[in-house]
Scaffold this active site. Structure first.
Site, short mmCIF file in Angstrom:
data_model
loop_
_atom_site.label_atom_id
_atom_site.label_comp_id
_atom_site.label_asym_id
_atom_site.label_seq_id
_atom_site.Cartn_x
_atom_site.Cartn_y
_atom_site.Cartn_z
N GLY A 250 0.85 -1.20 0.00
CA GLY A 250 0.00 0.00 0.00
C GLY A 250 0.88 1.24 0.00
N ASP B 219 -1.55 -7.24 -4.87
CA ASP B 219 -2.82 -7.22 -4.13
C ASP B 219 -2.57 -8.05 -2.87
OD1 ASP B 219 -5.29 -7.63 -3.03
OD2 ASP B 219 -6.28 -8.17 -4.92
N ASP C 77 2.02 -1.84 -4.48
CA ASP C 77 0.66 -1.34 -4.39
C ASP C 77 -0.20 -2.10 -5.40
OD1 ASP C 77 -0.39 1.53 -2.98
OD2 ASP C 77 -1.73 0.67 -4.50
N TYR D 171 -14.68 0.27 10.21
CA TYR D 171 -13.23 0.50 10.23
C TYR D 171 -12.68 0.26 11.64
CZ TYR D 171 -8.93 3.35 9.80
OH TYR D 171 -7.64 3.82 9.80
N GLY E 244 -0.01 5.20 -1.03
CA GLY E 244 -0.99 5.97 -0.27
C GLY E 244 -0.36 7.12 0.51
N GLN E 245 -1.18 7.74 1.37
CA GLN E 245 -0.74 8.94 2.09
C GLN E 245 0.47 8.64 2.97
OE1 GLN E 245 -3.39 10.52 5.10
NE2 GLN E 245 -2.42 12.53 5.06
N LYS F 78 -10.10 -2.57 13.00
CA LYS F 78 -8.81 -2.23 13.63
C LYS F 78 -8.71 -2.87 15.03
CE LYS F 78 -6.77 0.31 10.47
NZ LYS F 78 -5.59 -0.20 9.77
#
Ligand code: NAD
Ligand code: SER
Length: 312
Positions: free
Chosen positions: A9, A54, A35, A144, A12-13, A148
Protein backbone atom coordinates in the site's frame (compact mmCIF):
# COMPACT_ATOMS: atom_id res chain seq x y z
CA UNK A 1 21.24 -9.22 9.17
CA UNK A 2 20.64 -6.70 6.38
CA UNK A 3 17.17 -5.20 6.45
CA UNK A 4 15.06 -5.94 3.36
CA UNK A 5 11.71 -4.20 3.66
CA UNK A 6 8.43 -4.61 1.76
CA UNK A 7 5.86 -1.82 2.02
CA UNK A 8 2.34 -2.84 1.02
CA UNK A 9 0.00 0.00 0.00
CA UNK A 10 3.07 2.16 -0.69
CA UNK A 11 1.38 4.70 -2.98
CA UNK A 12 -0.99 5.97 -0.27
CA UNK A 13 -0.74 8.94 2.09
CA UNK A 14 1.55 7.23 4.62
CA UNK A 15 3.30 4.82 2.25
CA UNK A 16 4.70 7.52 -0.01
CA UNK A 17 6.45 9.26 2.90
CA UNK A 18 7.47 6.05 4.63
CA UNK A 19 9.13 4.60 1.52
CA UNK A 20 11.10 7.78 0.87
CA UNK A 21 12.27 8.11 4.49
CA UNK A 22 13.23 4.44 4.80
CA UNK A 23 15.08 4.49 1.47
CA UNK A 24 17.15 7.42 2.73
CA UNK A 25 17.96 5.53 5.94
CA UNK A 26 18.71 2.01 4.70
CA UNK A 27 19.25 2.40 0.95
CA UNK A 28 16.80 2.49 -1.96
CA UNK A 29 17.38 -1.10 -3.04
CA UNK A 30 16.52 -2.39 0.44
CA UNK A 31 12.99 -0.95 0.38
CA UNK A 32 10.55 -2.57 -2.05
CA UNK A 33 7.42 -0.48 -2.57
CA UNK A 34 4.24 -2.27 -3.66
CA UNK A 35 0.66 -1.34 -4.39
CA UNK A 36 -2.49 -2.61 -6.07
CA UNK A 37 -2.07 -0.15 -8.91
CA UNK A 38 0.97 0.80 -11.02
CA UNK A 39 2.90 3.92 -10.02
CA UNK A 40 1.51 7.19 -11.33
CA UNK A 41 3.73 8.90 -13.95
CA UNK A 42 4.73 11.60 -11.46
CA UNK A 43 5.22 9.20 -8.50
CA UNK A 44 8.17 9.87 -6.20
CA UNK A 45 8.61 6.13 -5.72
CA UNK A 46 10.51 5.46 -8.98
CA UNK A 47 13.78 5.81 -7.03
CA UNK A 48 13.76 2.13 -5.99
CA UNK A 49 12.16 -1.27 -6.59
CA UNK A 50 8.38 -1.49 -7.08
CA UNK A 51 5.99 -4.45 -7.41
CA UNK A 52 2.28 -4.62 -8.23
CA UNK A 53 0.71 -6.53 -5.33
CA UNK A 54 -2.82 -7.22 -4.13
CA UNK A 55 -2.32 -8.11 -0.45
CA UNK A 56 -5.31 -10.46 -0.71
CA UNK A 57 -3.32 -12.63 -3.13
CA UNK A 58 -1.14 -14.62 -0.73
CA UNK A 59 0.69 -16.59 -3.45
CA UNK A 60 1.93 -13.42 -5.17
CA UNK A 61 2.75 -11.93 -1.75
CA UNK A 62 4.93 -14.93 -0.87
CA UNK A 63 6.59 -14.89 -4.31
CA UNK A 64 7.56 -11.21 -3.85
CA UNK A 65 8.86 -11.88 -0.33
CA UNK A 66 11.04 -14.72 -1.65
CA UNK A 67 12.18 -12.85 -4.77
CA UNK A 68 13.49 -9.86 -2.77
CA UNK A 69 14.50 -11.86 0.35
CA UNK A 70 12.23 -9.64 2.44
CA UNK A 71 12.55 -9.87 6.24
CA UNK A 72 10.37 -6.91 7.33
CA UNK A 73 6.86 -5.91 6.13
CA UNK A 74 4.89 -2.67 6.64
CA UNK A 75 1.23 -3.35 5.83
CA UNK A 76 -0.55 -0.11 4.89
CA UNK A 77 -3.24 -1.39 2.51
CA UNK A 78 -6.69 -0.88 4.06
CA UNK A 79 -10.00 0.88 3.55
CA UNK A 80 -10.18 3.97 5.78
CA UNK A 81 -13.13 5.05 7.93
CA UNK A 82 -15.36 6.90 5.46
CA UNK A 83 -14.78 4.56 2.49
CA UNK A 84 -15.27 1.54 4.75
CA UNK A 85 -18.75 2.74 5.78
CA UNK A 86 -19.70 2.72 2.09
CA UNK A 87 -18.59 -0.89 1.61
CA UNK A 88 -18.53 -2.60 5.03
CA UNK A 89 -18.15 -6.21 3.88
CA UNK A 90 -15.26 -5.46 1.55
CA UNK A 91 -13.61 -3.27 4.21
CA UNK A 92 -13.77 -6.17 6.66
CA UNK A 93 -12.33 -8.56 4.04
CA UNK A 94 -9.43 -6.30 3.02
CA UNK A 95 -8.56 -5.07 6.51
CA UNK A 96 -8.64 -8.54 8.10
CA UNK A 97 -7.51 -10.94 5.34
CA UNK A 98 -4.64 -8.62 4.38
CA UNK A 99 -3.46 -8.68 7.99
CA UNK A 100 -3.74 -12.49 8.28
CA UNK A 101 -1.77 -12.96 5.04
CA UNK A 102 1.10 -10.93 6.49
CA UNK A 103 0.91 -12.34 10.05
CA UNK A 104 1.03 -15.87 8.61
CA UNK A 105 4.21 -15.04 6.64
CA UNK A 106 5.91 -14.34 9.97
CA UNK A 107 4.32 -17.32 11.71
CA UNK A 108 5.71 -19.55 8.92
CA UNK A 109 9.16 -17.91 9.29
CA UNK A 110 9.32 -16.21 5.87
CA UNK A 111 9.72 -12.78 7.51
CA UNK A 112 10.97 -11.57 10.92
CA UNK A 113 9.14 -8.32 11.70
CA UNK A 114 5.84 -6.59 10.88
CA UNK A 115 4.45 -3.07 11.24
CA UNK A 116 0.67 -2.77 11.03
CA UNK A 117 -1.14 0.50 11.81
CA UNK A 118 -4.21 0.72 13.98
CA UNK A 119 -6.18 3.92 14.57
CA UNK A 120 -7.93 6.11 17.13
CA UNK A 121 -11.03 4.57 15.51
CA UNK A 122 -10.67 1.58 17.88
CA UNK A 123 -12.32 3.77 20.52
CA UNK A 124 -16.05 4.39 20.55
CA UNK A 125 -18.72 6.56 22.17
CA UNK A 126 -18.38 4.71 25.50
CA UNK A 127 -14.61 5.36 25.73
CA UNK A 128 -13.47 8.43 27.70
CA UNK A 129 -13.62 11.35 25.23
CA UNK A 130 -10.63 13.33 26.55
CA UNK A 131 -7.13 12.09 27.29
CA UNK A 132 -8.29 8.60 26.26
CA UNK A 133 -6.01 6.07 27.99
CA UNK A 134 -4.08 3.18 26.44
CA UNK A 135 -6.41 0.67 28.07
CA UNK A 136 -10.08 1.50 28.48
CA UNK A 137 -13.58 0.60 27.29
CA UNK A 138 -13.42 0.00 23.51
CA UNK A 139 -16.73 -0.33 21.69
CA UNK A 140 -16.14 1.11 18.18
CA UNK A 141 -19.27 1.80 16.12
CA UNK A 142 -17.68 1.95 12.64
CA UNK A 143 -16.71 -1.04 10.49
CA UNK A 144 -13.23 0.50 10.23
CA UNK A 145 -12.89 0.72 14.02
CA UNK A 146 -14.22 -2.80 14.48
CA UNK A 147 -11.67 -4.13 11.95
CA UNK A 148 -8.81 -2.23 13.63
CA UNK A 149 -9.77 -3.45 17.12
CA UNK A 150 -10.05 -7.04 15.87
CA UNK A 151 -6.68 -6.59 14.11
CA UNK A 152 -5.08 -5.43 17.37
CA UNK A 153 -6.36 -8.50 19.20
CA UNK A 154 -4.95 -10.77 16.44
CA UNK A 155 -1.57 -9.02 16.53
CA UNK A 156 -1.32 -9.62 20.27
CA UNK A 157 -2.47 -13.22 19.79
CA UNK A 158 0.18 -13.92 17.12
CA UNK A 159 2.85 -12.39 19.38
CA UNK A 160 1.81 -14.47 22.43
CA UNK A 161 1.05 -17.72 20.64
CA UNK A 162 3.64 -17.81 17.82
CA UNK A 163 6.25 -15.23 18.89
CA UNK A 164 5.51 -13.02 15.84
CA UNK A 165 7.30 -9.67 16.23
CA UNK A 166 4.45 -7.40 15.16
CA UNK A 167 4.41 -3.75 16.25
CA UNK A 168 1.61 -1.23 15.93
CA UNK A 169 0.54 2.36 16.52
CA UNK A 170 -2.96 3.84 16.80
CA UNK A 171 -2.40 6.75 14.42
CA UNK A 172 -4.52 9.86 14.85
CA UNK A 173 -5.60 11.84 11.74
CA UNK A 174 -2.46 12.44 9.68
CA UNK A 175 -1.72 15.71 7.89
CA UNK A 176 0.69 15.79 4.94
CA UNK A 177 1.34 17.40 1.58
CA UNK A 178 3.26 14.58 -0.15
CA UNK A 179 0.24 12.47 -1.14
CA UNK A 180 -3.50 13.09 -0.75
CA UNK A 181 -5.41 11.20 1.98
CA UNK A 182 -7.43 8.13 0.99
CA UNK A 183 -10.99 8.34 2.34
CA UNK A 184 -10.85 9.06 6.07
CA UNK A 185 -12.88 11.22 8.43
CA UNK A 186 -9.87 13.43 9.16
CA UNK A 187 -9.23 14.19 5.44
CA UNK A 188 -10.88 17.62 5.79
CA UNK A 189 -7.78 18.81 7.67
CA UNK A 190 -5.66 18.24 4.54
CA UNK A 191 -8.22 19.33 1.91
CA UNK A 192 -8.69 22.69 3.65
CA UNK A 193 -5.10 23.71 2.81
CA UNK A 194 -5.60 23.08 -0.93
CA UNK A 195 -8.73 25.27 -0.98
CA UNK A 196 -7.05 28.04 1.01
CA UNK A 197 -4.11 28.07 -1.39
CA UNK A 198 -6.42 28.18 -4.43
CA UNK A 199 -8.39 31.07 -2.90
CA UNK A 200 -11.59 29.00 -2.84
CA UNK A 201 -14.25 28.71 -0.13
CA UNK A 202 -13.97 25.47 1.91
CA UNK A 203 -17.02 23.26 2.41
CA UNK A 204 -16.27 21.38 5.67
CA UNK A 205 -18.00 18.04 6.25
CA UNK A 206 -17.57 18.31 10.04
CA UNK A 207 -19.06 20.84 12.47
CA UNK A 208 -16.80 23.68 13.55
CA UNK A 209 -16.41 22.40 17.14
CA UNK A 210 -15.47 18.76 16.38
CA UNK A 211 -12.12 18.23 18.13
CA UNK A 212 -10.08 15.24 16.89
CA UNK A 213 -6.55 13.99 17.60
CA UNK A 214 -4.22 14.87 14.70
CA UNK A 215 -0.52 14.64 13.80
CA UNK A 216 1.86 15.96 11.17
CA UNK A 217 3.18 13.15 8.93
CA UNK A 218 6.85 13.62 9.86
CA UNK A 219 6.01 12.90 13.51
CA UNK A 220 4.04 9.80 12.47
CA UNK A 221 6.86 8.44 10.29
CA UNK A 222 9.42 9.05 13.05
CA UNK A 223 7.14 7.30 15.55
CA UNK A 224 6.79 4.31 13.22
CA UNK A 225 10.52 3.94 12.59
CA UNK A 226 11.41 4.52 16.26
CA UNK A 227 8.94 1.83 17.34
CA UNK A 228 10.39 -0.58 14.77
CA UNK A 229 13.92 0.17 16.05
CA UNK A 230 12.99 -0.22 19.74
CA UNK A 231 14.32 -3.20 21.70
CA UNK A 232 11.67 -5.91 21.79
CA UNK A 233 12.09 -6.26 25.56
CA UNK A 234 11.11 -2.60 26.11
CA UNK A 235 7.68 -3.02 24.48
CA UNK A 236 4.87 -3.73 26.95
CA UNK A 237 2.10 -3.38 24.34
CA UNK A 238 1.69 -5.89 21.51
CA UNK A 239 -1.80 -4.80 20.49
CA UNK A 240 -1.19 -1.15 19.49
CA UNK A 241 0.25 1.98 21.10
CA UNK A 242 -1.66 5.24 21.65
CA UNK A 243 0.39 8.18 20.37
CA UNK A 244 -0.61 11.81 20.47
CA UNK A 245 0.59 15.15 19.11
CA UNK A 246 -2.19 17.72 18.99
CA UNK A 247 -5.98 18.06 18.86
CA UNK A 248 -7.93 20.78 17.08
CA UNK A 249 -11.38 21.62 15.75
CA UNK A 250 -12.13 22.70 12.15
CA UNK A 251 -12.69 26.22 13.47
CA UNK A 252 -9.28 26.36 15.20
CA UNK A 253 -7.58 25.10 12.03
CA UNK A 254 -9.49 27.62 9.89
CA UNK A 255 -8.52 30.48 12.26
CA UNK A 256 -4.85 29.54 12.00
CA UNK A 257 -4.95 29.34 8.18
CA UNK A 258 -6.63 32.78 8.12
CA UNK A 259 -3.39 34.30 9.47
CA UNK A 260 -1.91 33.44 6.04
CA UNK A 261 -5.06 33.97 3.92
CA UNK A 262 -7.23 36.61 5.69
CA UNK A 263 -9.98 36.41 3.02
CA UNK A 264 -10.35 32.62 3.28
CA UNK A 265 -13.97 31.47 3.85
CA UNK A 266 -15.48 28.30 5.30
CA UNK A 267 -18.98 26.78 5.42
CA UNK A 268 -19.90 23.86 7.69
CA UNK A 269 -22.09 21.16 6.11
CA UNK A 270 -21.73 18.02 8.26
CA UNK A 271 -22.45 14.70 6.52
CA UNK A 272 -22.23 11.02 7.58
CA UNK A 273 -18.61 11.58 8.65
CA UNK A 274 -19.84 13.75 11.55
CA UNK A 275 -21.34 10.64 13.17
CA UNK A 276 -18.00 8.84 12.80
CA UNK A 277 -16.08 11.80 14.29
CA UNK A 278 -18.57 12.06 17.19
CA UNK A 279 -17.74 8.48 18.16
CA UNK A 280 -13.97 9.10 18.38
CA UNK A 281 -11.84 10.63 21.16
CA UNK A 282 -11.04 14.35 21.17
CA UNK A 283 -7.59 13.76 22.65
CA UNK A 284 -5.35 10.80 23.46
CA UNK A 285 -3.10 9.86 26.37
CA UNK A 286 0.22 8.44 25.16
CA UNK A 287 2.12 7.96 28.45
CA UNK A 288 2.79 4.28 27.74
CA UNK A 289 4.48 4.93 24.36
CA UNK A 290 6.53 7.75 25.94
CA UNK A 291 7.70 5.48 28.76
CA UNK A 292 8.31 2.31 26.69
CA UNK A 293 10.16 3.65 23.63
CA UNK A 294 10.64 7.38 24.17
CA UNK A 295 7.90 8.64 21.82
CA UNK A 296 7.67 12.45 21.55
CA UNK A 297 5.99 14.72 19.00
CA UNK A 298 7.50 17.93 17.54
CA UNK A 299 4.80 19.56 15.41
CA UNK A 300 2.20 21.82 17.06
CA UNK A 301 -0.62 23.58 15.17
CA UNK A 302 1.45 26.66 14.24
CA UNK A 303 4.33 24.58 12.87
CA UNK A 304 1.97 22.24 11.05
CA UNK A 305 0.09 25.10 9.31
CA UNK A 306 3.32 26.85 8.38
CA UNK A 307 4.87 23.75 6.75
CA UNK A 308 1.63 22.78 4.95
CA UNK A 309 1.11 26.24 3.49
CA UNK A 310 4.71 26.46 2.37
CA UNK A 311 4.69 23.10 0.62
CA UNK A 312 1.21 22.61 -0.83
P1 NAD B 1 -4.33 5.34 1.77
O1 NAD B 1 -5.75 5.03 1.43
O2 NAD B 1 -3.80 6.69 1.45
O3 NAD B 1 -3.36 4.28 1.07
C1 NAD B 1 -3.65 2.91 1.01
C2 NAD B 1 -2.92 2.33 -0.18
O4 NAD B 1 -3.21 0.93 -0.21
C3 NAD B 1 -3.38 2.91 -1.52
O5 NAD B 1 -2.27 3.33 -2.29
C4 NAD B 1 -4.10 1.75 -2.20
O6 NAD B 1 -3.95 1.73 -3.62
C5 NAD B 1 -3.44 0.56 -1.56
N1 NAD B 1 -4.27 -0.65 -1.58
C6 NAD B 1 -5.61 -0.73 -1.46
N2 NAD B 1 -6.01 -2.00 -1.55
C7 NAD B 1 -4.90 -2.74 -1.70
C8 NAD B 1 -4.66 -4.14 -1.85
N3 NAD B 1 -5.68 -5.01 -1.87
N4 NAD B 1 -3.40 -4.56 -1.96
C9 NAD B 1 -2.35 -3.67 -1.97
N5 NAD B 1 -2.53 -2.34 -1.86
C10 NAD B 1 -3.78 -1.89 -1.73
O7 NAD B 1 -4.15 5.00 3.31
P2 NAD B 1 -3.11 5.65 4.35
O8 NAD B 1 -3.73 6.89 4.87
O9 NAD B 1 -1.77 5.66 3.78
O10 NAD B 1 -3.22 4.59 5.53
C11 NAD B 1 -2.37 3.46 5.62
C12 NAD B 1 -2.74 2.68 6.87
O11 NAD B 1 -2.67 3.53 8.02
C13 NAD B 1 -4.17 2.11 6.87
O12 NAD B 1 -4.16 0.87 7.55
C14 NAD B 1 -4.93 3.10 7.70
O13 NAD B 1 -6.04 2.51 8.32
C15 NAD B 1 -3.91 3.53 8.72
N6 NAD B 1 -4.20 4.83 9.30
C16 NAD B 1 -4.13 5.96 8.54
C17 NAD B 1 -4.44 7.20 9.12
C18 NAD B 1 -4.37 8.48 8.32
O14 NAD B 1 -4.78 9.54 8.84
N7 NAD B 1 -3.87 8.46 7.09
C19 NAD B 1 -4.82 7.26 10.47
C20 NAD B 1 -4.93 6.08 11.19
C21 NAD B 1 -4.58 4.87 10.61
N1 SER C 1 -7.48 9.28 9.51
C1 SER C 1 -8.15 8.02 9.66
C2 SER C 1 -9.56 8.09 9.18
O1 SER C 1 -10.11 9.17 9.27
C3 SER C 1 -8.13 7.62 11.12
O2 SER C 1 -7.87 6.28 11.19
O3 SER C 1 -10.08 7.11 8.75
Amino acid sequence: MERKVLIIGASGQIGTELVLTLRKRIGSNNVVASDLKPLAKDSKLFNGPFEILDVLDKEVLLAIVKKHEINEVYLLAALLSATAEENPMFAWKLNMEGLFNVLNLAKDNFIKKIFWPSSIAVFGPSSPKNNTPQQTVMEPTTVYGISKLAGERWCEYYFNKYGVDVRSIRYPGLISFGSKPGGGTTDYAVDIFYKAKKGQKFDCFLNKDTALPMMYMEDAINATLDLMDAKSSSLSVRSSYNISALSFTPEQLFDNICHYFPKFEIEYNPDFRQTIANSWPASINDDVARNDWGWKSYFDLDKLCSVMIKNI
